[in-house]
Design an enzyme around this catalytic site. Structure first.
Site, PDB file in Angstrom:
ATOM      1  N   ASN A  10      29.870  45.136  43.621  1.00  0.00           N
ATOM      2  CA  ASN A  10      31.321  45.281  43.531  1.00  0.00           C
ATOM      3  C   ASN A  10      31.641  46.185  42.340  1.00  0.00           C
ATOM      4  O   ASN A  10      31.550  45.755  41.194  1.00  0.00           O
ATOM      5  CB  ASN A  10      31.946  43.886  43.352  1.00  0.00           C
ATOM      6  CG  ASN A  10      33.447  43.945  43.133  1.00  0.00           C
ATOM      7  OD1 ASN A  10      34.076  44.988  43.301  1.00  0.00           O
ATOM      8  ND2 ASN A  10      34.022  42.812  42.749  1.00  0.00           N
ATOM      9  N   LYS A  12      34.431  47.347  41.511  1.00  0.00           N
ATOM     10  CA  LYS A  12      35.800  47.114  41.003  1.00  0.00           C
ATOM     11  C   LYS A  12      36.498  48.457  40.791  1.00  0.00           C
ATOM     12  O   LYS A  12      36.235  49.403  41.529  1.00  0.00           O
ATOM     13  CB  LYS A  12      35.766  46.263  39.729  1.00  0.00           C
ATOM     14  CG  LYS A  12      34.893  45.020  39.908  1.00  0.00           C
ATOM     15  CD  LYS A  12      35.024  44.017  38.818  1.00  0.00           C
ATOM     16  CE  LYS A  12      34.122  42.825  39.132  1.00  0.00           C
ATOM     17  NZ  LYS A  12      34.289  41.730  38.217  1.00  0.00           N
ATOM     18  N   HIS A  94      38.705  37.975  46.135  1.00  0.00           N
ATOM     19  CA  HIS A  94      38.110  38.049  44.804  1.00  0.00           C
ATOM     20  C   HIS A  94      39.073  37.442  43.784  1.00  0.00           C
ATOM     21  O   HIS A  94      40.286  37.601  43.898  1.00  0.00           O
ATOM     22  CB  HIS A  94      37.787  39.506  44.433  1.00  0.00           C
ATOM     23  CG  HIS A  94      36.927  39.581  43.216  1.00  0.00           C
ATOM     24  ND1 HIS A  94      37.442  39.437  41.949  1.00  0.00           N
ATOM     25  CD2 HIS A  94      35.590  39.738  43.067  1.00  0.00           C
ATOM     26  CE1 HIS A  94      36.432  39.509  41.076  1.00  0.00           C
ATOM     27  NE2 HIS A  94      35.304  39.683  41.731  1.00  0.00           N
ATOM     28  N   GLU A  96      39.898  38.285  40.932  1.00  0.00           N
ATOM     29  CA  GLU A  96      40.793  39.233  40.260  1.00  0.00           C
ATOM     30  C   GLU A  96      42.026  39.507  41.120  1.00  0.00           C
ATOM     31  O   GLU A  96      43.110  39.755  40.600  1.00  0.00           O
ATOM     32  CB  GLU A  96      40.026  40.518  39.914  1.00  0.00           C
ATOM     33  CG  GLU A  96      39.102  40.279  38.722  1.00  0.00           C
ATOM     34  CD  GLU A  96      37.822  41.070  38.730  1.00  0.00           C
ATOM     35  OE1 GLU A  96      37.715  42.084  39.437  1.00  0.00           O
ATOM     36  OE2 GLU A  96      36.878  40.640  38.011  1.00  0.00           O
ATOM     37  N   GLU A 164      31.898  32.436  43.068  1.00  0.00           N
ATOM     38  CA  GLU A 164      32.005  33.148  41.794  1.00  0.00           C
ATOM     39  C   GLU A 164      32.877  32.350  40.820  1.00  0.00           C
ATOM     40  O   GLU A 164      34.108  32.473  40.833  1.00  0.00           O
ATOM     41  CB  GLU A 164      32.657  34.515  42.010  1.00  0.00           C
ATOM     42  CG  GLU A 164      31.880  35.423  42.939  1.00  0.00           C
ATOM     43  CD  GLU A 164      32.221  36.884  42.674  1.00  0.00           C
ATOM     44  OE1 GLU A 164      31.310  37.625  42.275  1.00  0.00           O
ATOM     45  OE2 GLU A 164      33.391  37.273  42.837  1.00  0.00           O
ATOM     46  N   GLY A 170      32.184  38.704  34.477  1.00  0.00           N
ATOM     47  CA  GLY A 170      32.370  39.718  33.437  1.00  0.00           C
ATOM     48  C   GLY A 170      32.282  39.175  32.021  1.00  0.00           C
ATOM     49  O   GLY A 170      32.646  39.853  31.063  1.00  0.00           O
ATOM     50  N   SER A 210      28.294  37.509  36.239  1.00  0.00           N
ATOM     51  CA  SER A 210      27.332  37.912  35.202  1.00  0.00           C
ATOM     52  C   SER A 210      25.873  37.892  35.674  1.00  0.00           C
ATOM     53  O   SER A 210      24.963  37.591  34.900  1.00  0.00           O
ATOM     54  CB  SER A 210      27.498  37.057  33.939  1.00  0.00           C
ATOM     55  OG  SER A 210      28.783  37.265  33.384  1.00  0.00           O
TER      56      SER A 210
END
Ligand code: PGA
Length: 248
Positions: A10, A12, A94, A96, A164, A170, A210
């Site tokens: 991904n 992003k 996701h 985000e 996730e 991250g 991560s």
């Protein structure tokens, strides 16, 4: 039948023409385990460029798709447009997008249904915040995110579930193999109860948050971890080591 190991990258909102071409060239030349299914998700602007340069055998995913077939939806991309461009997967849900763009479970479910009905694969993301984990609500949150999708989608054969934990994305703070395995096993149990025995057996449940070339082998050793969704490390040459987590 054993589940095929699956690794998604991904990107992003990262990369440009030059860096994405270079990541693609590196992947084209890499010695990647042929038993791993690999899918990369560049920003939408670079989907066609990526598909054009990437070797066959590696698929390309959008990071999002809309649930309507066409029309006056400024800024959105349809499932048919992805298919037309040979983009065979999409990420959906996701964190985000759930957090920053405020996408609800129901909206993610509608988009998942549109993608599956349109014949593309979905990497369906779910995961809890640190606060929810500390309140012992991890399984409840994750299964309710998935239950919203199960209301709309009966055929899970083209869904890969990506667990996730938001606190691991991250941050460099990876879930331990035991923490991840516990949630993956709970997701598999939920699949059996809520979707069916075939989905329980066959659905890949991958881990994201991560993941690096250093921690991937231990995670890949767990019985219900069927691969990874990789953010930061998918932009680096070490992504290939993650693809090969089960092979060496
Ligand atoms: P990360 O991102 O690997 O950079 O933590 C994973 C993801 O958000 O899919």
């Amino acid at each position: 039948m054993p589940r095929q190991f699956f690794v998604g990258g991904n990107f992003k909102m990262n990369g440009n023409i030059e860096t994405i071409k270079s990541i693609v060239a590196h992947l084209n030349d890499a010695k990647a385990d042929p038993n791993t299914e690999v899918v990369i998700a560049p920003p939408s602007l670079y989907l066609l460029l990526t598909r054009e340069h990437l070797r066959s055998g590696i698929e390309v995913a959008a990071q999002n798709v809309f649930d309507r077939p066409n029309g006056a939806f400024t800024g959105e991309i349809s499932v048919a447009q992805l298919k037309d461009s040979n983009i065979t997967w999409t990420l959906l849900g996701h964190s985000e997008r759930r957090v920053v763009l405020q996408e609800s479970d129901a909206f993610v479910a509608k988009k998942t249904a549109a993608a599956i009905d349109g014949g593309i694969g979905v990497i369906l993301c779910c995961g809890e915040t640190l606060e929810q984990r500390e309140a012992d609500k991890t399984i409840e949150i994750v299964t309710s995110q998935l239950a919203a999708v199960a209301k709309e989608v009966k055929d899970w054969s083209k869904i890969v579930v990506a667990y996730e934990p938001i606190w691991a994305i991250g941050t460099g703070k990876v879930a331990t193999a035991a923490q991840a395995q516990e949630v993956h096993a709970a997701i598999r149990k939920w699949l059996g109860e809520s979707v069916g025995s075939e989905a329980q057996e066959a659905t890949r449940v991958i881990y994201g948050g991560s993941v690096s070339e250093k921690n991937c082998k231990e995670l890949a050793g767990e019985k219900d971890i069927d691969g990874f969704l990789v953010g930061g490390a998918s932009l680096k040459p070490a992504f290939v080591d993650i693809i090969n987590a089960r092979s060496s």
